[in-house]
Design an enzyme around this catalytic site. Structure first.
Site, PDB file in Angstrom:
ATOM      1  N   THR A 624       5.569   5.486   3.007  1.00 17.80           N
ATOM      2  CA  THR A 624       5.612   7.162   2.345  1.00 17.80           C
ATOM      3  C   THR A 624       4.205   7.539   1.955  1.00 17.80           C
ATOM      4  O   THR A 624       3.974   8.466   1.375  1.00 17.80           O
ATOM      5  CB  THR A 624       6.587   7.015   1.199  1.00 17.80           C
ATOM      6  OG1 THR A 624       6.394   6.319   0.731  1.00 17.80           O
ATOM      7  CG2 THR A 624       8.187   7.205   2.040  1.00 17.80           C
ATOM      8  N   CYS A 625       3.714   6.067   1.221  1.00 19.73           N
ATOM      9  CA  CYS A 625       2.475   6.255   0.698  1.00 19.73           C
ATOM     10  C   CYS A 625       1.285   6.789   1.631  1.00 19.73           C
ATOM     11  O   CYS A 625      -0.117   8.209   1.331  1.00 19.73           O
ATOM     12  CB  CYS A 625       1.375   4.512   0.331  1.00 19.73           C
ATOM     13  SG  CYS A 625       2.628   4.421  -1.569  1.00 19.73           S
ATOM     14  N   PHE A 626       1.337   6.575   2.799  1.00 19.35           N
ATOM     15  CA  PHE A 626       0.708   6.705   3.486  1.00 19.35           C
ATOM     16  C   PHE A 626       0.884   8.203   4.300  1.00 19.35           C
ATOM     17  O   PHE A 626       0.224   8.701   5.683  1.00 19.35           O
ATOM     18  CB  PHE A 626      -0.171   6.024   3.893  1.00 19.35           C
ATOM     19  CG  PHE A 626      -0.644   4.614   4.289  1.00 19.35           C
ATOM     20  CD1 PHE A 626      -2.188   4.854   3.778  1.00 19.35           C
ATOM     21  CD2 PHE A 626       0.020   3.428   3.259  1.00 19.35           C
ATOM     22  CE1 PHE A 626      -2.426   3.751   2.423  1.00 19.35           C
ATOM     23  CE2 PHE A 626      -0.473   2.433   2.760  1.00 19.35           C
ATOM     24  CZ  PHE A 626      -2.008   2.930   2.274  1.00 19.35           C
ATOM     25  N   VAL A 657       7.989   2.175   1.055  1.00 21.61           N
ATOM     26  CA  VAL A 657       6.851   2.363   0.071  1.00 21.61           C
ATOM     27  C   VAL A 657       5.431   1.947   0.271  1.00 21.61           C
ATOM     28  O   VAL A 657       4.449   2.308  -0.521  1.00 21.61           O
ATOM     29  CB  VAL A 657       7.427   2.808  -1.495  1.00 21.61           C
ATOM     30  CG1 VAL A 657       7.956   4.260  -1.105  1.00 21.61           C
ATOM     31  CG2 VAL A 657       7.590   1.903  -2.213  1.00 21.61           C
TER      32      VAL A 657
END
Length: 657
Positions: A624-626, A657
């Protein structure tokens, strides 16, 4: 033999009578006055003079002076506020009032003295107090209208003779003690700083730069103070002198080109421009036309201003029960904090780190507000803060939630997620939104769908009928009288319908709305929402505006390319897996797409770009971060791919994440 006293008095009286009889006859007027004057002793005359005001006959005979026309010259003191905008129809904000005051306008308490019927008394006094008002080409007087929360101004109609003190004192104008607002008639007034006023008050040192400034000018000095202490300024001055002396020594031996006036003006101009740009950036959101961009600039400024503040730290243990995790959230948002400070989120019991953790927290918060908490806070099982139909949600009328101040907590949650570009609660009633942002409750547009209580709704709907049976009249009257409204009649049926509906939707939720408003103010986004009403729909969108379509997701996806640095997969495998994902998206419902997006990026907000990569593995995963979705390459048929992807997004709802 000596005579007695009575005999002596008798002889004296006879002698007086003989003397009077021998005197010559006086004029008629004199003969009438002399006996009257001589008939009184000196004591009697003095008594008559002293008590003359109490003599009824004397009062009747007194000559009355003609009455003089009395001119009313009583003074009249009132608070007035001079505006700069000749089209202003709203009460200025606190910041605008401060700017007006520094420009010689703003709020003042003025004492008018003179003839109540003379319009020049008001004109001359206002021109004396506000000299810049002479540039407005006349003026108008306005007053506040509506409820105490209203900011609307209404014009006081100017009489044919002009504004007079008698007109302002007249009870029919309904001014009372309210502030009178003065608006220029033809053009705006300049807002340049009023520098002609003499400084007043004692001289006090600035706590930042130690410069001694007059008391009346300290506020203006603080706005321009660069924060450099006096000791540092002296050191800088000494250093500058040393540099100047060194330059002088060098110039004696080596020719040095003198600095031109244009070059010497460059450095100060750059510094002033930087300060000016910073100030313009802080208020730039007010003039940006696009509401989304205006909100972005405001939030960036607010976060930058508090970037050095004490960080907010929130933890959630994923190994605990859902109720325990909800208690952690509620406990965090019940604390009084500076909510614009940096936010650090931690998932205990999970290796997740980075931006995706904060997205998970924000998604969880909005999910609880939208669909309810598992905690039984009101004795009704699941706790719902907002109830009703889609796009007609209203705050729950639970006394336990109000006493717990949970709606203020909800306001903080809403504003905090908005501040960090998170998801939003959708489907709130327009009537509730109208009242939430200081709208007049009587002007709210309330529809029958806003009434969440079906029993009360059915009673109100009875008033839509032309004729009511006696039983129906009794039912309606019982409800209306319980809310301090009159019983239903043939003439008040429509009026009573509107009043009952307004009370059912707005009247019963006013305390909840006030708590929500306080929560929004706690997070400091209130100036944006009140100054830019076009931003409010971004905070409270309708459900239809949050529906996801396949095209919305497909436009954001960056598909894998043949020369990427990912693991080596042949072109057929890449095309097959990406084709499966495209088919899944094109056939999925809006709810499934929302779940997929949450699994993909951490919340139900479309990012600028969605990335797809092909990888090894058993089930789909995500970073999710990228904002990257990783799809296994082993699927051969679509049915297996669909089952695996649905299982992944429904079982966790949150990727790696």
């Amino acid at each position: 033999m000596s005579k007695s006293c009575p005999e002596l008095l008798r002889e004296a009286a006879n002698l007086i009578e003989e003397a009077l009889s021998r005197s010559p006859t006086a004029p008629a007027a004199q003969s009438q006055q002399i006996p009257a004057a001589q008939s009184r002793t000196p004591v009697q005359a003095e008594v008559a003079r002293l008590f003359a005001p109490y003599n009824i006959e004397a009062r009747r005979n007194m000559t009355r002076r003609p009455a003089q026309v009395q001119v009313s010259r009583r003074s009249y003191t009132h608070t007035v506020c001079c505006l700069a905008d000749h089209n202003a129809d709203k009460i200025p904000s606190v910041l605008v009032k401060a700017e007006l005051l520094t420009s010689g306008l703003g709020e003042q308490k003025v004492t008018f003295s003179g003839n109540d019927q003379d319009p020049m008394v008001i004109t001359n006094k206002l021109m004396e107090v506000f000299p810049k008002l002479q540039q407005g080409g006349g003026f108008e007087l306005l007053k506040l209208v509506g409820s105490t929360r209203s900011r609307n101004l209404a014009l006081l109609q100017c009489p044919s003779t002009g504004y007079t003190l008698a007109y302002l004192k007249d009870p029919s104008t309904m001014i009372g003690q309210a502030t009178i607002y003065i608006r220029p008639l033809q053009q705006d007034l300049p807002l340049d700083c009023e520098s002609s006023r003499p400084a007043s008050g004692p001289v006090i040192p600035c706590i930042t730069c130690q410069m001694e400034v007059p008391f009346s000018e300290m506020k203006l000095h603080r706005l321009s103070c660069n924060g450099t202490p006096m000791e540092e300024r002296e050191q800088e001055g000494d250093q500058r002198e040393e540099n100047d002396s060194e330059t002088a020594l060098v110039s004696d031996s080596v020719p040095v080109r003198s600095e031109t006036s244009a070059e010497s003006a460059v450095v100060p101009a750059v510094i002033d421009n930087e300060k000016l740009d910073r100030k313009e950036t802080d208020s730039e959101w007010k003039i940006i036309e696009e509401p989304t961009q205006a909100a972005k600039v405001f939030k960036e400024n607010l976060l930058r201003e508090h970037a050095t503040g004490k960080p907010l730290r929130i933890k959630m243990d994923v190994r605990e029960s859902e109720e325990d995790r909800e208690r952690e959230l509620l406990l965090f948002y019940k604390q009084q904090q500076e909510w614009a400070c940096p936010l650090h989120c931690t998932l205990v019991g999970d290796l997740a780190i980075g931006e995706g953790v904060m997205r998970y927290f924000m998604t969880t918060i909005i999910s609880k507000l939208q669909f309810g908490f598992s905690l039984d806070l009101g004795g009704m099982g699941r706790t719902l803060l907002f109830e009703g139909e889609p796009d007609h949600l209203v705050p729950a009328a639970s006394e336990a939630l109000i006493e717990s101040n949970l709606f203020r907590v909800a306001g903080r949650m809403l504003a905090h997620t908005f501040l960090h570009d998170g998801p939003h609660v959708t489907g709130l009633s327009p009537a509730v939104i109208h009242v939430l942002f200081n709208g007049d409750p009587e002007m709210a547009t309330v529809v029958i769908e806003d009434c969440r209580d079906l029993h009360i709704r059915s009673i109100i709907e009875l008033l839509e009928h032309e004729e009511l049976t006696p039983e129906q009249k009794d039912t309606v009257s019982d409800l209306s009288m319980s809310w301090d409204l009159p019983a239903v009649t043939k003439t008040n049926r429509r009026w009573l319908h509107n009043k009952l509906l307004l009370h059912a939707v707005v009247g019963r939720t006013m305390r909840q709305i006030k708590q929500l408003r306080k929560g929004l103010k706690d997070v400091m986004v209130w100036p944006l929402l009140t100054s830019r009403p076009d931003v409010v729909p971004l905070l409270f969108p309708k459900i239809a505006e949050m529906q996801f379509t396949p095209q919305m997701l497909l436009e954001k996806i960056t598909w894998p390319v043949e020369d990427s640095d990912d693991e080596d997969f042949d072109l057929d495998t890449t095309c097959r897996i990406t084709g499966f994902l495209r088919m899944f998206i094109e056939t999925a419902s809006s709810g499934t797409l929302a779940q997929l997006l949450t699994f993909w990026v951490g919340w139900e907000m479309l990012p600028p770009e969605l990335t797809v990569v092909i990888s090894e593995g058993t089930l789909p995963t995500s970073s999710t971060c990228f904002e990257t979705l990783k799809l296994p390459a082993h699927f051969k048929i679509y049915m297996d791919f669909e089952k695996a992807l649905v299982a992944a997004i429904k079982s966790t709802g949150f990727g790696l994440v």
